[in-house]
Motif scaffolding. Sequence first.
Motif, PDB file in Angstrom:
ATOM      1  N   LEU A  99       0.813  -1.214   0.000  1.00 35.66           N
ATOM      2  CA  LEU A  99       0.000   0.000   0.000  1.00 35.66           C
ATOM      3  C   LEU A  99       0.848   1.266   0.000  1.00 35.66           C
ATOM      4  CD1 LEU A  99      -1.973  -2.302   1.233  1.00 35.66           C
ATOM      5  CD2 LEU A  99      -3.384  -0.358   1.845  1.00 35.66           C
ATOM      6  N   SER A 100       2.140   1.126   0.166  1.00 37.52           N
ATOM      7  CA  SER A 100       3.002   2.310   0.154  1.00 37.52           C
ATOM      8  C   SER A 100       3.313   2.713  -1.285  1.00 37.52           C
ATOM      9  CB  SER A 100       4.308   2.014   0.899  1.00 37.52           C
ATOM     10  OG  SER A 100       5.269   1.467   0.003  1.00 37.52           O
ATOM     11  N   GLY A 101       4.091   3.779  -1.401  1.00 37.19           N
ATOM     12  CA  GLY A 101       4.442   4.269  -2.740  1.00 37.19           C
ATOM     13  C   GLY A 101       5.743   3.699  -3.279  1.00 37.19           C
ATOM     14  N   GLY A 150      -1.808   5.440  -4.771  1.00 32.76           N
ATOM     15  CA  GLY A 150      -2.046   6.463  -3.754  1.00 32.76           C
ATOM     16  C   GLY A 150      -3.491   6.932  -3.835  1.00 32.76           C
ATOM     17  N   CYS A 151      -3.959   7.596  -2.781  1.00 36.69           N
ATOM     18  CA  CYS A 151      -5.363   8.009  -2.757  1.00 36.69           C
ATOM     19  C   CYS A 151      -5.647   9.108  -3.779  1.00 36.69           C
ATOM     20  CB  CYS A 151      -5.770   8.435  -1.350  1.00 36.69           C
ATOM     21  SG  CYS A 151      -4.594   9.500  -0.517  1.00 36.69           S
ATOM     22  N   TYR A 152      -4.820  10.154  -3.804  1.00 38.14           N
ATOM     23  CA  TYR A 152      -5.057  11.225  -4.795  1.00 38.14           C
ATOM     24  C   TYR A 152      -4.924  10.691  -6.227  1.00 38.14           C
ATOM     25  CZ  TYR A 152      -4.549  14.814  -1.053  1.00 38.14           C
ATOM     26  OH  TYR A 152      -4.694  15.599   0.065  1.00 38.14           O
ATOM     27  N   ILE A 178      -9.004  17.655  -2.093  1.00 41.60           N
ATOM     28  CA  ILE A 178      -9.250  17.829  -0.657  1.00 41.60           C
ATOM     29  C   ILE A 178      -9.280  16.451   0.005  1.00 41.60           C
ATOM     30  CG2 ILE A 178     -10.900  18.660   1.064  1.00 41.60           C
ATOM     31  CD1 ILE A 178     -12.044  20.493  -1.144  1.00 41.60           C
ATOM     32  N   SER A 179      -8.582  16.337   1.126  1.00 45.52           N
ATOM     33  CA  SER A 179      -8.530  15.048   1.820  1.00 45.52           C
ATOM     34  C   SER A 179      -8.897  15.208   3.290  1.00 45.52           C
ATOM     35  CB  SER A 179      -7.100  14.495   1.728  1.00 45.52           C
ATOM     36  OG  SER A 179      -6.974  13.333   2.520  1.00 45.52           O
ATOM     37  N   GLY A 180      -9.439  14.141   3.853  1.00 43.63           N
ATOM     38  CA  GLY A 180      -9.587  14.061   5.306  1.00 43.63           C
ATOM     39  C   GLY A 180      -8.229  13.797   5.940  1.00 43.63           C
ATOM     40  N   HIS A 209       4.735  17.441  -4.731  1.00 39.64           N
ATOM     41  CA  HIS A 209       4.096  16.312  -4.037  1.00 39.64           C
ATOM     42  C   HIS A 209       4.425  15.043  -4.806  1.00 39.64           C
ATOM     43  CE1 HIS A 209       1.121  13.666  -2.232  1.00 39.64           C
ATOM     44  NE2 HIS A 209       0.844  14.591  -1.326  1.00 39.64           N
ATOM     45  N   ARG A 210       4.715  13.947  -4.075  1.00 37.34           N
ATOM     46  CA  ARG A 210       5.142  12.703  -4.746  1.00 37.34           C
ATOM     47  C   ARG A 210       4.048  12.066  -5.590  1.00 37.34           C
ATOM     48  NH1 ARG A 210       3.784  12.102   0.157  1.00 37.34           N
ATOM     49  NH2 ARG A 210       2.379  10.413   0.738  1.00 37.34           N
ATOM     50  N   HIS A 211       2.806  12.530  -5.463  1.00 38.77           N
ATOM     51  CA  HIS A 211       1.751  11.949  -6.295  1.00 38.77           C
ATOM     52  C   HIS A 211       1.758  12.498  -7.718  1.00 38.77           C
ATOM     53  CE1 HIS A 211      -0.842  10.391  -2.702  1.00 38.77           C
ATOM     54  NE2 HIS A 211       0.267   9.706  -2.907  1.00 38.77           N
ATOM     55  N   VAL A 212       2.448  13.614  -7.946  1.00 43.62           N
ATOM     56  CA  VAL A 212       2.503  14.154  -9.319  1.00 43.62           C
ATOM     57  C   VAL A 212       3.250  13.195 -10.258  1.00 43.62           C
ATOM     58  CG1 VAL A 212       3.355  16.033 -10.782  1.00 43.62           C
ATOM     59  CG2 VAL A 212       2.149  16.545  -8.640  1.00 43.62           C
TER      60      VAL A 212
END
Length: 340
Positions: A99-101, A150-152, A178-180, A209-212
């Motif tokens: 589940l990690s990146g 990842g979630c995003y 937007i995230s909780g 951000h690492r999600h980009v």
Amino acid sequence: MEQALRVCVYGATGYTGIELLRYLSQHPYVKVVSVLSRTYAGRYLSDVLPSFFNTYLSKIPLTEEPQEDFDLAFLCLPHEISLNLVPELIKKGKKVIDLSGAYRISKKELYPEFYGFEHVHEETLKLAVYGLPEVFRDSIKNATLVANPGCYPTATLLGLYPFLKEGINLDRVIVDAISGVSGAGRKTAQHFHYPEMEQNIMAYSVEKHRHVPEMEDVITKISGKSVKIRFTPKVIPASRGMLCSLYVQTSEKRLKDLFEETYLCEKFVKIIHEPPATKHVIGTNLCLIYPYYEERTQTAVIITVIDNLGKGASSQAIQNMNIMLGMDEATSIEKPALFP
Ligand SMILES: NC(=O)C1=CN([C@@H]2O[C@H](COP(=O)(O)OP(=O)(O)OC[C@H]3O[C@@H](n4cnc5c(N)ncnc54)[C@H](OP(=O)(O)O)[C@@H]3O)[C@@H](O)[C@H]2O)C=CC1
Ligand SMILES: CC(=O)N[C@@H](CCC(=O)OP(=O)(O)O)C(=O)O
């Protein structure tokens, strides 16, 4: 299934681990044989998490190391811990859902900049299949290692996939997200502390951000093209839930049909005709998508909602496991939301 699949959960008492166990505790073909935690080793699961009292996992002991042999491991761990553990488990013949990146981006040279470590396991990285079932289902079926998204990226890529699948050009996409707070994990940080977080809205990691690179890498895998993502994450004082607004400059106007057709056969991605709300997906594996074309600005506005701990992490991990094992992929994750 004649014999239950034996599963081990690493990082079981973190937020994604707990959510994973909630689904696994109801899974008819899985037996959770080990739940690992350094902090709570030696205690029973329901002594640490009373929410498990009414499940068969209530009296399973938390341990530092696996207590029994297992077939598949879920890693709900920090990226740098997964990085070295994944190849060890694969060498032992285990299937792994991480589940990690640590195994999500195929280009190893991006890890030092975005994760702060050198990716020292190139061969293992090559084995990783990106675990977004609606896009990569066929590869997931035969995977030994699934890199759970990842979630995003989940909420963004599902909103862009209809364009990518049709080969529609997207030069640049703006993602306003937007995230909780649970997106940040269970560990505390000063700015997530109650007095600072309540009644607050915070933008963060605006410049990097690492999600980009994760999103851009997957977009290239799907479409063969390179698309630039402008991503701005924000966190709000909600425990969980994620809403992403995507803005795409395009002349493609038939959005509702395009989206409906793309996801017609999908159980967990649904197109809706009113702007979405996170309350409708909390505790589920759903992604709800609201596509709207604004003529005046020639902009496609796509709004997606998921539960960051659900489709953004743990229930998606179970969907991947179900696919890897040839089961109905909805097994144990077809629940309605906890609403209101
Ligand atoms: N939260 C979210 O919405 C999402 C998270 N993810 C990713 O999933 C992974 C887990 O996230 P999350 O559950 O939120 O994180 P948490 O911080 O809630 O939990 C992480 C767990 O990992 C264990 N851990 C921490 N450090 C170590 C270590 N050095 N060695 C072994 N175990 C360790 C901890 O348990 P203990 O100390 O008891 O061993 C802890 O419970 C992360 O990689 C995260 O990026 C992905 C998608 C969404
Ligand atoms: C609110 C918050 O902090 N969210 C996390 C994203 C959680 C996620 O998807 O995690 P990984 O890519 O780390 O696995 C963040 O922005 O770092």
